[in-house]
Enzyme design. Structure first.
Site, short mmCIF file in Angstrom:
data_model
loop_
_atom_site.label_atom_id
_atom_site.label_comp_id
_atom_site.label_asym_id
_atom_site.label_seq_id
_atom_site.Cartn_x
_atom_site.Cartn_y
_atom_site.Cartn_z
N SER A 140 0.87 -1.10 -0.04
CA SER A 140 0.02 0.11 0.10
C SER A 140 1.04 1.36 -0.01
CB SER A 140 -0.80 -0.17 1.35
OG SER A 140 -1.49 1.20 1.59
N TYR A 153 -2.17 -0.83 10.33
CA TYR A 153 -2.36 -1.08 8.79
C TYR A 153 -1.20 -0.93 8.10
CZ TYR A 153 -3.72 -0.92 3.85
OH TYR A 153 -3.81 -0.92 2.76
#
Length: 264
Positions: A140, A153
């Site tokens: 990401s 995350y």
């Protein structure tokens, strides 16, 4: 590596980027082993692709035993495996580290990092036996620049980044290519799939990010060009440049942007 005439394992194939990756792989003449925890979503993806080009494998990537058994199931269905796309992932509740329950921390790490590692280790011996093969791990933009409220995350995706880059170095002289993917904002159901609800965009506002179909196209182009690193979307490419040039300033910029999104 070309997509056509290859068998690709795609996790998170029930929706979002995973579904679009499977659709485009089949459209390019490949076959797809569809993996997701959501049976109904997987069956819908398979139905949309027709018979003969896909197989359905319902499991959680965080289940180590299921991950170890998956290569045998895919081989039984297709007779070969040429590529693995570790796309499945979840986000955390939008809270700071101090407020995040350890159960939520462990769940995010289990799915995003351990799930990627389980499947990579399970399939690598088979991939080594192919004339050419490819491992693609989806990290990401949160894996290279921090987003307050999504710190764990980001940590899980940073772990995926380093795992993938280490694999690249270890497999550089082998037949197995390795690519790390850093998507920016993409229109998917990741909030709902993470158990965080499905907020609708405000009236008159468009959902942020590029479409899942566009993200999948960029990822598959990166695979076909054997890229080491794929930045998906204009925001990921912009933040990558900013963070390289002025990391402290870039973190301050992200912090201010995230603050604007918090309820007043």
């Amino acid at each position: 590596m070309k997509i056509s005439d290859k068998v690709w394992v795609v996790t998170g194939a029930g929706s979002g980027m995973g579904k679009e990756l499977a659709i485009q792989i089949v459209g390019k003449g490949g076959r797809a082993a569809l993996v997701d925890i959501d049976r109904e979503a997987l069956l819908a993806t398979a139905a949309a692709l027709g018979e003969g080009r896909t197989s359905v494998h319902v499991m959680s990537v965080s289940d180590a035993e299921a991950a170890a058994a998956l290569p045998g199931a895919v081989m039984a269905a297709h007779g070969q495996v040429d590529g693995l796309i570790n796309n499945a992932g979840i986000i955390q509740p939008f809270v700071e580290v101090e407020e995040l329950p350890m159960s939520a921390t462990e769940r995010v790490m289990q799915v995003n990092f351990w799930g990627t590692l389980y499947l990579t280790k399970a399939f690598l011996p088979i991939l080594r036996q192919r004339p050419e093969a490819h491992i693609v791990n989806v990290s990401s933009m949160g894996g290279f620049i921090p987003f307050p409220g999504q710190t764990l995350y980001g940590a899980s995706k940073a772990a995926v980044k380093l795992l993938t880059e280490g694999l690249y170095a270890e497999l550089k002289e082998s037949n197995v290519r390795v690519t790390v993917v850093h998507p920016g904002a993409v229109q998917t159901k990741i909030m709902a799939n993470s158990g965080l609800g499905s907020p609708e965009p405000a009236l008159g506002q468009e959902s942020p990010g590029i479409s899942a179909a566009q993200a999948a196209r960029e990822i598959l182009t990166g695979i076909e060009r054997n890229r080491f690193r794929v930045l998906v979307g204009p925001d990921a490419r912009m933040l990558d440049k900013l963070y390289r040039l002025a990391p402290r300033w870039a973190v301050g910029f992200i912090t201010k942007q995230m603050a604007k999104l918090r309820p007043q």
